[in-house]
Design an enzyme around this catalytic site. Structure first.
Site, PDB file in Angstrom:
ATOM      1  N   CYS A   2       0.818  -1.217   0.000  1.00  0.00           N
ATOM      2  CA  CYS A   2       0.000   0.000   0.000  1.00  0.00           C
ATOM      3  C   CYS A   2       0.854   1.271   0.000  1.00  0.00           C
ATOM      4  CB  CYS A   2      -0.881   0.039   1.230  1.00  0.00           C
ATOM      5  SG  CYS A   2      -1.964  -1.377   1.378  1.00  0.00           S
ATOM      6  N   ARG A  27       5.564  -0.368  -6.063  1.00  0.00           N
ATOM      7  CA  ARG A  27       5.482  -1.126  -4.817  1.00  0.00           C
ATOM      8  C   ARG A  27       4.426  -2.234  -4.877  1.00  0.00           C
ATOM      9  NH1 ARG A  27       7.547   2.168  -0.393  1.00  0.00           N
ATOM     10  NH2 ARG A  27       6.265   0.930   0.974  1.00  0.00           N
ATOM     11  N   TRP A  75      -2.978  -2.698  -1.482  1.00  0.00           N
ATOM     12  CA  TRP A  75      -2.582  -4.081  -1.728  1.00  0.00           C
ATOM     13  C   TRP A  75      -3.362  -4.882  -0.695  1.00  0.00           C
ATOM     14  CZ3 TRP A  75      -0.033  -8.156   0.732  1.00  0.00           C
ATOM     15  CH2 TRP A  75       0.504  -9.156  -0.113  1.00  0.00           C
ATOM     16  N   ASN A  99      -2.161   2.262   5.961  1.00  0.00           N
ATOM     17  CA  ASN A  99      -1.246   1.171   5.598  1.00  0.00           C
ATOM     18  C   ASN A  99      -1.037   0.308   6.831  1.00  0.00           C
ATOM     19  OD1 ASN A  99      -0.877   2.229   3.106  1.00  0.00           O
ATOM     20  ND2 ASN A  99       1.305   2.674   3.341  1.00  0.00           N
ATOM     21  N   GLY A 100      -0.929  -0.967   6.653  1.00  0.00           N
ATOM     22  CA  GLY A 100      -0.658  -1.848   7.781  1.00  0.00           C
ATOM     23  C   GLY A 100      -1.867  -2.704   8.116  1.00  0.00           C
ATOM     24  N   GLU A 477      18.252 -18.088  -4.746  1.00  0.00           N
ATOM     25  CA  GLU A 477      17.925 -16.775  -5.304  1.00  0.00           C
ATOM     26  C   GLU A 477      17.509 -16.885  -6.779  1.00  0.00           C
ATOM     27  OE1 GLU A 477      17.184 -13.973  -4.322  1.00  0.00           O
ATOM     28  OE2 GLU A 477      17.605 -12.577  -5.938  1.00  0.00           O
ATOM     29  N   LYS A 481      13.857 -15.684  -8.193  1.00  0.00           N
ATOM     30  CA  LYS A 481      13.714 -14.696  -9.268  1.00  0.00           C
ATOM     31  C   LYS A 481      12.791 -15.229 -10.355  1.00  0.00           C
ATOM     32  CE  LYS A 481      15.109 -12.212  -7.815  1.00  0.00           C
ATOM     33  NZ  LYS A 481      15.275 -11.245  -6.805  1.00  0.00           N
ATOM     34  N   GLU A 484       9.125 -15.348  -9.186  1.00  0.00           N
ATOM     35  CA  GLU A 484       8.537 -14.018  -9.043  1.00  0.00           C
ATOM     36  C   GLU A 484       8.072 -13.445 -10.362  1.00  0.00           C
ATOM     37  OE1 GLU A 484      11.930 -11.953  -6.972  1.00  0.00           O
ATOM     38  OE2 GLU A 484      10.257 -11.137  -5.852  1.00  0.00           O
ATOM     39  N   HIS A 500      17.573 -36.758  -1.550  1.00  0.00           N
ATOM     40  CA  HIS A 500      16.778 -36.935  -0.329  1.00  0.00           C
ATOM     41  C   HIS A 500      15.318 -36.563  -0.565  1.00  0.00           C
ATOM     42  CE1 HIS A 500      20.308 -37.854   2.046  1.00  0.00           C
ATOM     43  NE2 HIS A 500      20.925 -36.863   1.411  1.00  0.00           N
ATOM     44  N   LYS A 599       6.740  -4.285  -3.767  1.00  0.00           N
ATOM     45  CA  LYS A 599       8.179  -4.013  -3.684  1.00  0.00           C
ATOM     46  C   LYS A 599       8.644  -4.016  -2.234  1.00  0.00           C
ATOM     47  CE  LYS A 599      12.306  -2.963  -5.053  1.00  0.00           C
ATOM     48  NZ  LYS A 599      13.120  -4.109  -5.516  1.00  0.00           N
TER      49      LYS A 599
HETATM   50  O1  M6R Z   1      13.210  -4.492   1.133  1.00  0.00           O
HETATM   51  P1  M6R Z   1      13.700  -5.817   1.595  1.00  0.00           P
HETATM   52  O2  M6R Z   1      15.051  -6.147   1.091  1.00  0.00           O
HETATM   53  O3  M6R Z   1      13.637  -5.963   3.091  1.00  0.00           O
HETATM   54  O4  M6R Z   1      12.698  -6.862   0.984  1.00  0.00           O
HETATM   55  C1  M6R Z   1      12.781  -8.222   1.302  1.00  0.00           C
HETATM   56  C2  M6R Z   1      11.969  -9.056   0.332  1.00  0.00           C
HETATM   57  O5  M6R Z   1      10.625  -8.689   0.387  1.00  0.00           O
HETATM   58  C3  M6R Z   1      12.477  -8.897  -1.096  1.00  0.00           C
HETATM   59  O6  M6R Z   1      13.819  -9.244  -1.213  1.00  0.00           O
HETATM   60  C4  M6R Z   1      11.642  -9.784  -2.056  1.00  0.00           C
HETATM   61  O7  M6R Z   1      11.892 -11.112  -1.806  1.00  0.00           O
HETATM   62  C5  M6R Z   1      11.971  -9.375  -3.490  1.00  0.00           C
HETATM   63  N1  M6R Z   1      10.776  -9.258  -4.259  1.00  0.00           N
HETATM   64  C6  M6R Z   1      12.868 -10.355  -4.156  1.00  0.00           C
HETATM   65  O8  M6R Z   1      13.082 -10.072  -5.485  1.00  0.00           O
END
Ligand code: M6R
Length: 604
Positions: A2, A27, A75, A99-100, A477, A481, A484, A500, A599
């Site tokens: 948000c 975001r 959001w 927000n929150g 990672e 990616k 996502e 395993h 974001k």
């Molecule tokens: O702002 P931050 O680094 O604390 O965010 C952590 C995660 O939300 C962030 O890395 C998220 O996993 C990304 N979308 C990864 O690409």
């Protein structure tokens, strides 16, 4: 997640509010709305499901003229994505954005309903509105009613309030980002607020970060922002920061997506990092922490930041020979960890606003630990809470999928590790930073090879990323990616763990993206052989010009690791970023703003 923007002042308020919301689009959100006072002095709310353009087109028809407005991108957390649940929520007296999460919303709603109060949405936010309105009708005092309402809600929130009879904005927060801004020089004063300073770039020359539980009153008549504590007394509990209006907004430039642009920024960012830590505040920081001893280091982060933490853990442990543990923030905060005073809590976060990470920082602060952060956003909540901040200097990262921030987190983590060891970290790592930069540059010139591989594999059923030791975090990672931005099932696994369990998934429609460095070469190779034997498709990303790797793989992307002692995982990770990008492109997804993602995750 948000986003909030508010404006009161001499210009047409809808313009900066919409512009601010647009800047917060990155975001992630699913609906947007705005509330303002119309020329008849009534509060009007306009909201629309979907993209901001839907809201914009309604406003373009209505052409409202107003000097005070609040806006929000939602959001969804409580309640479906629809117009009713979108913010602002309003009635004849107040409009609010939030927000929150209000954790006791259910209980509050029940008791308000029992008193005969009516609700129209499924949101927790409306509870604040209804309670505020009820208290205001009893007391006639806006400030008191806001404070009393705020005292009754539990959880982390930021709320902004607009009242029908006043030309002022009010805001208050607990562990949620909020910033107020002022533009000086205009006759009647212009005041702004937002959940993210980025929304205010170019509009303000002074920012104010209120502490938790401080009521902010934005009064353009006084051309000032007043701050009050929960007793209603004026206070100075905020931090001031001057920001240049010259600060620029990010654009995509020649690139089709922010993500691609951010991937391409990495050679430059890597090279410039040593500069930041060789002089000025960066050098002073390293001088301050040089040789500091801790009994234990707790690394905490979420998502990509947690993956960066895994790489940093390896470096810290092998260089300092001190115990390092790493936790996901969402787990750490609830597992009642054993924490001692002479420990370091190391937080990693791009935004510095991730709710779970901040909750852990609060916990560690209470327990008396030293707090260091590896963070991108200067002035963020985490930044303000930490004893020392290792800024990663990655510039604004707009793509929801984090790329350049990961790279710089790892590099800064390494600088920190060698400094704690008592070394001159720039001397130790400076030339490797330059070398890494050149190698990323060279890798980017081969982008087309990865594009071709992506075309070949994008339709496969699933992807298992594997690696061992220093490359295991990169397997995690890489998979994150791809999930996502390409919306396909991908898993990161330690190569030695395959047999395993996950090896059961392997068939001819599964791709194994196998990272094979020179460390544990034979062992990783034999793990890959096992996948091959079960007809899995193999893409090897590993040491260059290796005949064994060539013969085992369907696709082979060789890398020149020569001279890289610490940063070869970073180089491999750039391959993963590019590959995900091109697979997502083949899939035609919304790469910079993937569905369901935000974001910065400012709620639990
Ligand atoms: O702002 P931050 O680094 O604390 O965010 C952590 C995660 O939300 C962030 O890395 C998220 O996993 C990304 N979308 C990864 O690409």
């Amino acid at each position: 997640m948000c986003g909030i923007v508010g404006y009161v002042g001499s210009r047409d308020a809808v313009v900066p509010v919409l512009e601010g919301l647009q800047r917060l689009e990155y975001r992630g959100y699913d609906s947007a709305g705005i509330s303002f006072k119309n020329p008849e002095g009534k509060l009007q709310v306009v909201k629309k499901e979907g993209k901001l353009d839907n809201l914009r087109s309604v406003l373009e028809t209505q052409k409202p003229k107003t000097s005070i407005a609040i806006g929000h991108t939602r959001w969804a957390t409580h309640g479906h994505v629809n117009e009713t649940n979108a913010h602002p929520h309003g009635n004849d007296l107040f409009a609010i954005v939030h927000n929150g999460i209000i954790e006791n919303a259910f209980e509050l709603k029940e008791s308000l309903q029992a008193e005969g109060e009516k609700f129209h949405s499924e949101t927790d936010t409306e509870v604040f509105l209804v309670l505020l309105t009820k208290l205001f009708k009893q007391t006639g005092d806006i400030k008191k009613s806001i404070i009393e309402t705020f005292k009754q809600i539990e959880g982390n929130s930021a709320v902004v309030i607009l009242n029908k009879d006043e030309n002022k904005l009010y805001a208050i927060k607990r562990s949620a980002p909020l910033v107020c801004g002022r533009r000086s020089g205009r006759e009647s004063g212009e005041l702004f607020l937002s959940s993210d300073p980025y929304a205010l770039v170019g509009y303000v020359d002074r920012l104010f970060f209120p502490d938790d539980e401080i009521l902010c009153e934005l009064d353009p008549e006084a051309t000032f922002i007043h701050f009050y504590d929960l007793e209603g007394n004026a206070t100075e509990q905020f931090q001031k920061e001057a920001r240049s209006t010259q600060e620029t907004l990010s654009t995509k430039g020649e690139f089709e997506h922010f993500m691609l642009k951010e991937i391409h920024e990495q050679p430059f960012l890597t090279k410039q990092l040593a500069g930041f830590y060789s002089e000025g505040v960066g050098k002073e920081l390293l001088d301050r922490v040089k040789g500091k001893k801790f009994d234990h280091i707790n690394i905490i982060g979420c998502g990509t930041a947690w993956h960066a933490g895994l790489v940093i853990k390896n470096i810290l442990e092998s260089e300092l020979r001190v115990k390092v543990t790493i936790d996901l923030a969402s787990e750490f905060r609830y597992r009642d960890p054993v924490l001692e005073k002479n420990e370091l809590a190391l937080f990693i976060s791009q935004s510095g606003e991730t709710a779970d990470t901040i909750a852990c920082a609060e916990l560690c602060k209470k327990k008396g630990l030293t707090l260091y952060s590896i963070v991108n956003v200067k002035g963020s909540t985490l930044y303000r809470m930490s004893d020392e901040n290792f800024l990663i200097y990655a510039g604004q990262e707009i793509g929801v999928a984090s790329t350049k921030a990961f790279t710089n987190m790892v590099l800064v983590g390494a600088l920190m590790a060698f400094t704690l060891k008592g070394e001159d970290a720039i001397k130790t790592l400076g030339s490797e930073l330059n070398l890494l930069s050149d190698k990323i540059e060279a890798l980017l010139s081969r982008e087309n090879e990865l594009k071709i591989i992506a075309k070949e594999i994008f339709q496969e059923k699933g992807f298992i990323y594997t690696g061992r030791n220093i490359y295991f975090p990169i397997a995690l990672e890489g998979a994150l990616k791809l999930k996502e931005i390409a919306y396909v099932h991908a898993e990161g696994y330690a190569a030695g763990e395959l047999k395993h369990g996950p090896i059961a998934l392997i068939d001819e429609q599964m791709v194994n993206i196998s990272i094979v460095g020179s460390e544990l070469f034979e062992k990783t190779l034999s793990n890959t052989e096992e996948v091959k034997a079960r007809r899995g498709k193999i893409l090897v990303v590993g040491v260059k010009e290796n005949s064994k790797l060539k013969s085992i793989s369907d696709f082979y992307f060789g890398l020149d690791f020569d001279g890289l002692k610490y940063f070869s995982p970073v180089l491999v990770n750039v391959v993963m970023q590019i590959l995900s990008y091109y697979i997502a492109k083949e899939k035609g997804t919304d790469i910079d703003k993937p569905r369901n993602l935000a974001k910065s995750v400012t709620v639990e």
